[in-house]
Enzyme design. Structure first.
Site, PDB file in Angstrom:
ATOM      1  N   GLU A 174      81.497  40.726  53.333  1.00 38.77           N
ATOM      2  CA  GLU A 174      81.293  39.627  52.390  1.00 38.77           C
ATOM      3  C   GLU A 174      82.238  39.662  51.190  1.00 38.77           C
ATOM      4  O   GLU A 174      81.804  39.822  50.038  1.00 38.77           O
ATOM      5  CB  GLU A 174      79.834  39.620  51.906  1.00 38.77           C
ATOM      6  N   GLU A 385      74.165  39.367  59.767  1.00 40.14           N
ATOM      7  CA  GLU A 385      72.989  39.679  58.953  1.00 40.14           C
ATOM      8  C   GLU A 385      72.148  38.422  58.914  1.00 40.14           C
ATOM      9  O   GLU A 385      72.700  37.323  58.736  1.00 40.14           O
ATOM     10  CB  GLU A 385      73.343  40.031  57.492  1.00 40.14           C
TER      11      GLU A 385
END
Ligand code: GBH
Length: 482
Positions: A174, A385
């Site tokens: 990320e 995720e």
């Protein structure tokens, strides 16, 4: 009257991977053990008052550094087939550069070998936000291009050691998020001359160069490795069908996912609007750099928890430019993002500790189509995720060994049904990873925000399955092609 719904034919393909995920600083503890050097997060948790709202630290966390064998055995017993974890850079190289710590390499050898013994696919992330402190303090970490060589060297060490045992790799987790940490709190880290509002983009620039260099090293060792970046963000839904909201949505993609995904999957360079803005202060990528970056992600790996409502500011799509020096100053984007919780009933409100996250599973098929159609990943799309936090206290049953978590259970079932629908419509979804293997240090929210499919008693370090763990795996018992 048709008696069967269309889910009659829904299937996860045979080779679908379904597992659980965690990250080093959030679960390992043992921060001073076996030669680990300090990282930025040791400073953020220990030195910066209230950076973590509860002032908790990762010193002990879930003790995973010592209990990994039990942890892997438990997820194998649960019946998932994949475990995704991150390696702590400052364990492998306590200073982030220079000496290599053999004890740490041996530790992760053992983590990987334990996965393989249990037939669990290990997936490794090289960097999940814990920058070796020495690199932050000597040159500013991701703000300086020196990190490109240091990250590349670290990646070389790790790829060299594990490439024959680990097939799936993620370089960085990320980048939108960790580049967004800049500016870091003043007075704790090396000072920089880069203006605050530009820092995240210097970080992003170095991330793209570091990732792509690491990618080429991994591929040269073993061309069949799957190496990708973990992206994140919500699906972007226009508030209305006005043309201004449509522009706001496109800007939101450009300043978020496309910031990294367009360079990696499409062009080697930034999306148009973002590039116009960045060229006002960053040297554009050279032809050589664009060639190095383009094509260096195998799967579109997305941490896709939720959706966001996007709208132009009330005063108009360009109103935010009035006092800014550039028409696409990112505040234009920032003023357009709304949390679904506040503006539109996408689903039940989430945990007050995570106002950014509502259950928006109805939007998942559209999101998956968008990822595949926009970035056309050769290795398919993966949800690396997903999950939802659910307060624990209210959910404890009288049984001592199980926790009932109906909000999370419903989230996983509905989300996985949405993936089945997208698969049936032709989206090449290759795997899912539930966040998280168990409750852990939820960064600046502390331990009180709980994403785990297991509960951990942090005093005894005993683990307990939650009901959602079984609901999650049951979806694969039912729908995995035999
Ligand atoms: C993931 O990020 C992380 O990879 C993982 O480590 C973390 O534990 C997990 O999510 C659960 O949060 O507070 O309003 O400023 C998900 C993307 C980006 C979501 C930052 C929260 C902060 C919103 N996250 N965002 S806000």
């Amino acid at each position: 009257v048709p008696l069967q719904t269309k889910n009659e034919s829904w299937k996860f393909p045979k080779d679908f991977w379904y597992g659980v995920a965690g990250a080093a600083y959030q679960i390992e503890g043992a921060v001073k053990a076996e030669g680990r050097g300090p990282s930025t997060w040791d400073v953020l948790t220990h030195r910066v008052a209230n950076y973590v709202v509860t002032n908790e630290t990762g010193d002990v966390a879930d003790n995973n550094y010592y209990q990994y064998k039990e942890d892997i055995a438990r997820i194998a017993a649960l019946g998932v087939n994949t475990y995704s974890f991150s390696i702590s850079w400052s364990r492998i190289q306590p200073f982030g550069t220079g000496p290599v710590n053999e004890q740490a390499l041996a530790h992760y050898d053992d983590v990987i070998d334990t996965c393989l013994e249990y037939n669990i696919i290990p997936m490794v992330t090289l960097y999940h936000w814990d920058t070796p402190l020495f690199l932050q303090n000597s040159y500013g970490g991701w703000l300086d291009s020196k990190i490109v060589d240091d990250f590349t060297e670290y990646a070389r060490i790790v790829f060299n050691r594990y490439h024959s045992k680990v097939q799936y790799w993620f370089t960085v987790n990320e980048p939108i998020v960790f580049c967004g940490f800049y500016p870091l709190p003043k007075n704790y880290f090396k000072k920089t001359d880069i203006p605050d509002i530009q820092q995240k983009y210097y970080c992003g620039h170095n991330v793209l160069l570091a990732h792509s260099a690491a990618y080429h090293i991994g591929k040269s060792l073993n061309s069949s490795l799957s190496i990708s970046v973990k992206h994140n963000g919500g699906y972007k839904i226009p508030r209305t069908n006005s043309s201004e909201d449509a522009i706001a949505v496109q800007r939101a993609w450009d300043f978020n996912e496309a910031w990294f995904s367009d360079p990696l999957f499409l062009t080697g360079d930034y999306p148009k609007y973002l590039k116009e803005y960045l060229d006002t202060f960053l040297d554009p990528f050279t032809d050589e750099q664009r060639a190095q970056i383009n094509g260096t992600s195998d799967i579109y790996a997305h941490d896709a928890y939720t959706s966001d409502i996007i709208m132009a500011p009330d005063s108009g799509i360009d109103a935010c430019t009035k006092n800014e020096s550039h028409p696409l100053f990112p505040s234009c984007y920032n003023t357009t993002k709304l949390y679904a919780n506040d503006y539109w009933a996408l689903g039940p409100a989430g945990d007050p500790g995570t106002p950014w996250l509502v259950k928006a599973t109805d939007w998942v098929p559209a999101f998956l189509h968008y990822m595949q159609d926009t970035w056309k990943p050769r290795g398919g799309v993966a949800i690396t995720e997903f999950g939802i936090s659910e307060p624990f206290e209210a959910l404890k049953t009288s049984l001592p060994t199980i926790v009932i978590d109906p909000i999370r259970s419903k989230y996983y079932v509905d989300y996985l049904e949405a993936i089945l629908m997208a698969l049936s419509e032709g989206v090449d979804v290759v795997g899912t990873l539930a966040w998280s293997i168990y409750d852990n240090l939820e960064w600046s929210s502390g331990y009180g925000v709980k994403f785990g499919i297991q509960y951990v008693n942090l005093t005894t370090q005993e683990r307990f399955f939650k009901a959602s763990a079984f609901e999650y795996v049951n979806m694969f018992n039912v729908y995995l092609e035999k």
